[in-house]
Design an enzyme around this catalytic site. Structure first.
Site, PDB file in Angstrom:
ATOM      1  N   ARG A 213       0.811  -1.213   0.000  1.00 44.87           N
ATOM      2  CA  ARG A 213       0.000   0.000   0.000  1.00 44.87           C
ATOM      3  C   ARG A 213       0.854   1.277   0.000  1.00 44.87           C
ATOM      4  O   ARG A 213       0.430   2.320  -0.470  1.00 44.87           O
ATOM      5  CB  ARG A 213      -0.856  -0.043   1.265  1.00 44.87           C
ATOM      6  CG  ARG A 213      -1.966   0.951   1.312  1.00 44.87           C
ATOM      7  CD  ARG A 213      -2.706   0.812   2.609  1.00 44.87           C
ATOM      8  NE  ARG A 213      -2.933  -0.613   2.892  1.00 44.87           N
ATOM      9  CZ  ARG A 213      -3.687  -1.055   3.892  1.00 44.87           C
ATOM     10  NH1 ARG A 213      -4.264  -0.202   4.703  1.00 44.87           N
ATOM     11  NH2 ARG A 213      -3.861  -2.342   4.110  1.00 44.87           N
TER      12      ARG A 213
ATOM     13  N   LYS B  16       7.232 -21.082  24.548  1.00 50.34           N
ATOM     14  CA  LYS B  16       7.942 -19.793  24.542  1.00 50.34           C
ATOM     15  C   LYS B  16       8.428 -19.517  25.962  1.00 50.34           C
ATOM     16  O   LYS B  16       7.842 -20.005  26.933  1.00 50.34           O
ATOM     17  CB  LYS B  16       6.990 -18.662  24.133  1.00 50.34           C
ATOM     18  CG  LYS B  16       6.283 -18.877  22.804  1.00 50.34           C
ATOM     19  CD  LYS B  16       7.149 -18.490  21.634  1.00 50.34           C
ATOM     20  CE  LYS B  16       6.378 -18.636  20.336  1.00 50.34           C
ATOM     21  NZ  LYS B  16       7.244 -18.614  19.155  1.00 50.34           N
TER      22      LYS B  16
ATOM     23  N   HIS C 142       5.516 -27.609  12.080  1.00 43.75           N
ATOM     24  CA  HIS C 142       6.920 -27.989  12.250  1.00 43.75           C
ATOM     25  C   HIS C 142       7.092 -29.339  12.967  1.00 43.75           C
ATOM     26  O   HIS C 142       7.821 -30.213  12.497  1.00 43.75           O
ATOM     27  CB  HIS C 142       7.692 -26.928  13.043  1.00 43.75           C
ATOM     28  CG  HIS C 142       7.562 -25.539  12.490  1.00 43.75           C
ATOM     29  ND1 HIS C 142       7.448 -25.267  11.153  1.00 43.75           N
ATOM     30  CD2 HIS C 142       7.531 -24.329  13.108  1.00 43.75           C
ATOM     31  CE1 HIS C 142       7.358 -23.963  10.972  1.00 43.75           C
ATOM     32  NE2 HIS C 142       7.403 -23.369  12.145  1.00 43.75           N
TER      33      HIS C 142
HETATM   34  C1  BG6 Z   1       7.490 -19.897  13.335  1.00 50.09           C
HETATM   35  C2  BG6 Z   1       6.543 -19.658  14.488  1.00 50.09           C
HETATM   36  O1  BG6 Z   1       6.887 -20.735  12.390  1.00 50.09           O
HETATM   37  O2  BG6 Z   1       8.691 -20.498  13.800  1.00 50.09           O
HETATM   38  C3  BG6 Z   1       7.218 -18.817  15.558  1.00 50.09           C
HETATM   39  O3  BG6 Z   1       5.387 -18.981  14.017  1.00 50.09           O
HETATM   40  C4  BG6 Z   1       8.546 -19.403  15.942  1.00 50.09           C
HETATM   41  O4  BG6 Z   1       6.373 -18.677  16.695  1.00 50.09           O
HETATM   42  C5  BG6 Z   1       9.401 -19.693  14.708  1.00 50.09           C
HETATM   43  O5  BG6 Z   1       9.213 -18.470  16.792  1.00 50.09           O
HETATM   44  C6  BG6 Z   1      10.681 -20.388  15.088  1.00 50.09           C
HETATM   45  O6  BG6 Z   1      11.499 -20.553  13.972  1.00 50.09           O
HETATM   46  P1  BG6 Z   1      13.049 -20.883  14.132  1.00 50.09           P
HETATM   47  O7  BG6 Z   1      13.512 -21.151  12.752  1.00 50.09           O
HETATM   48  O8  BG6 Z   1      13.658 -19.682  14.790  1.00 50.09           O
HETATM   49  O9  BG6 Z   1      13.119 -22.074  15.031  1.00 50.09           O
END
Ligand code: BG6
Length: 508
Positions: free
Chosen positions: A63, A360, A262
């Protein structure tokens, strides 16, 4: 499938770097965090490694009222700050010649007409060959509109011999139903083979190394099953909090954010059977098979745990709890920690629990897959000599400190036959001279090649929701997450969950 080469017939020397053919990328959501921190730097790193074609172009769509130069400046700052490889002026200058910016909103037909015009000009001036990847780094609720606009402006279905691909980022829905709807929307415009769903964990070297470890070696396979493995623990722990991410995270939570994608992908690679080749269809077929055999163990009050971080200490820094983080509602019940227990009902894994956990503001950042082995059936030692002997383990250290650890008992030097656990380590850092590329470098390059192996297909996404939905439904109607102090290893209920089945979480 355009661009894709059957690996069984491909006689190229795979060690030679392959350079993408003429093409360009359009990023929607170019002003967002992902774009600045990951996508722009990865594109520069690819250019720096000589893997992009001379004609490569990058078009930003947003935008903001920017000229091409303003967009270039934003990319420059992102690259300077986040690129993995050193800055080289000549690489930058060449890359920047292909930058364009198109100003507009997603509902603006005229903006998409301008985008089509810009791409056509680039094809003519720079020789991008009519090949374009559209990267949707935008909230899923905008996918439909953007896909439809791409269709209307003729960008989604290119002429014969050219390609048009769409790249989408998670979340792919928030449950099975919404994932199906989302897939239907995307597939109504782009055929499945042109859809690249990013699960950036699959782009990580250590994750691809699961395949090398399992299928290029002989001595792991005989023990990679329920005869020897007692349980599998997959951990993705982060020390960061959620300040600044409320807009995305509140109401989503750890299970949807990380387990659905993941961690279930890590489980699939760990538990699947050997594919006939690493061609996309063969690999996907094995992942689909194993995900179809996977289910969360009931009853969920005993086999799952969830938590929400409260204030605490992260190293020497005092940090606030989730409810004090900016943007989170004061009565948020979003979980920042989730642990679940799964069964993989196959001949190889029947009876072996798979424990998945993520959180987290935990003790430290670590992702690992640990195969924990059964104890030796008989120990010909006095009890006191093996008091410090644990269970053998094979740990794939996904990050940081990438590598593999084998844990086993060894004699303590001295006159007594005392046995204690020791580690044998392989580290990427010391075994290889070159640094690992970032996950996004690999995945963006694969999009440009049209190489789909490292991208989950529709069915995998749906199966992952099928596994998780029963747990999410249960959580939605039963209580709320238990508070845990920031900097610790999560809620007490997670420890109890494992104690109940006679196991313990590893403390990485
Ligand atoms: C993301 C999540 O897919 O992966 C995040 O949404 C997370 O919450 C992140 O922090 C972690 O990625 P990496 O590669 O730092 O382990």
């Amino acid at each position: 499938m355009t661009g894709w080469v059957n690996p069984l017939r491909d006689k190229r020397d795979k060690r030679m770097p392959r350079i993408a053919g003429p093409c360009g990328i359009v990023i929607f959501g170019v002003t967002g965090d992902l774009s600045r921190k990951k996508l722009m730097p990865a594109i520069y790193d690819l250019a720096n490694r000589g893997l992009l074609p001379a004609s490569f172009s990058l078009v930003g769509f947003a935008r903001r009222d920017w000229a091409d130069e303003d967009f270039g400046q934003v990319v420059y700052e992102a690259v300077k700050k986040h690129a993995r490889t050193p800055f080289r002026q000549e690489v930058w200058d060449r890359l920047a010649e292909g930058f364009r910016f198109v100003q507009g909103t997603f509902d603006d037909d005229a903006a998409f007409a301008r985008l089509a015009e810009t791409l056509e000009k680039l094809d003519a001036e720079r020789g991008t060959g009519g090949n374009h990847a559209f990267y949707l780094s935008i909230p899923p609720k905008a996918f439909q509109q953007v896909c439809e606009q791409l269709q209307k402006s003729g960008l989604a279905r290119p002429q014969e011999g050219r390609w048009s691909r769409v790249v989408i980022e998670k979340p792919f829905g928030h449950d099975l139903q919404s994932a199906r709807e989302l897939n239907a929307v995307v597939n109504s415009v782009f055929p499945e083979e042109s859809v690249f769903r990013i699960d950036h964990y699959l782009g990580k070297e250590t994750v691809q190394n699961i395949l090398a470890l399992r299928f290029a070696n002989e001595f792991y396979e005989p023990i990679w099953n329920n005869n020897y493995v007692d349980s599998v623990q997959i951990t993705m722990a982060e020390d960061i909090g959620l300040g600044g991410r409320a807009g995305y995270y509140d109401g989503v939570g750890a299970a949807r954010d990380v387990i659905q994608n993941h961690l279930l992908q890590l489980l699939a690679l760990t538990a699947m059977e050997e594919p006939a080749s690493f061609g996309p269809h063969e690999l996907q077929a094995e992942k689909i098979k194993v995900l179809s055999a996977t289910q969360a163990v009931q009853p969920f009050d005993q086999t799952t745990a969830r938590g929400q971080y409260a204030a605490g200490w992260q190293g020497s820094e005092k940090v606030v709890g989730l409810l004090e983080e900016e943007g989170f509602s004061k009565d948020s019940t979003t979980e920042t920690y989730a642990a679940i227990m799964l069964d993989v009902d196959t001949r190889r894994w029947a009876g072996v629990p798979f424990f998945l956990r993520t959180g987290k503001r935990l003790g430290r950042r670590v992702t690992e897959i640990a195969l924990i082995f059964k104890r030796a059936p008989h120990l010909p030692f006095d009890k006191t000599m093996t008091e410090e002997l644990g269970q053998n383990a094979l740990v794939i250290r996904v990050q940081p400190d990438e590598g593999i650890t084998t844990r086993f008992g060894s004699k303590v030097p001295g006159t007594a036959m005392e046995v204690r656990d020791v580690n044998m380590d392989f580290s990427y850092g010391s075994a290889f001279a070159e640094d690992s590329p970032e996950a996004y470098e690999r995945l963006i390059l694969d999009v440009l090649f049209g190489e789909p192996s490292l991208f989950p297909v529709n069915r995998e996404v749906e199966l992952s929701w099928e596994i998780l939905d029963p747990v999410l439904d249960y959580w939605a109607t039963h209580g709320k997450p238990e508070a845990y102090e920031a900097g610790t290893w999560g809620p007490a209920s997670a420890d109890e969950m494992l104690h109940r089945v006679g196991r313990e979480w590893r403390r990485p």
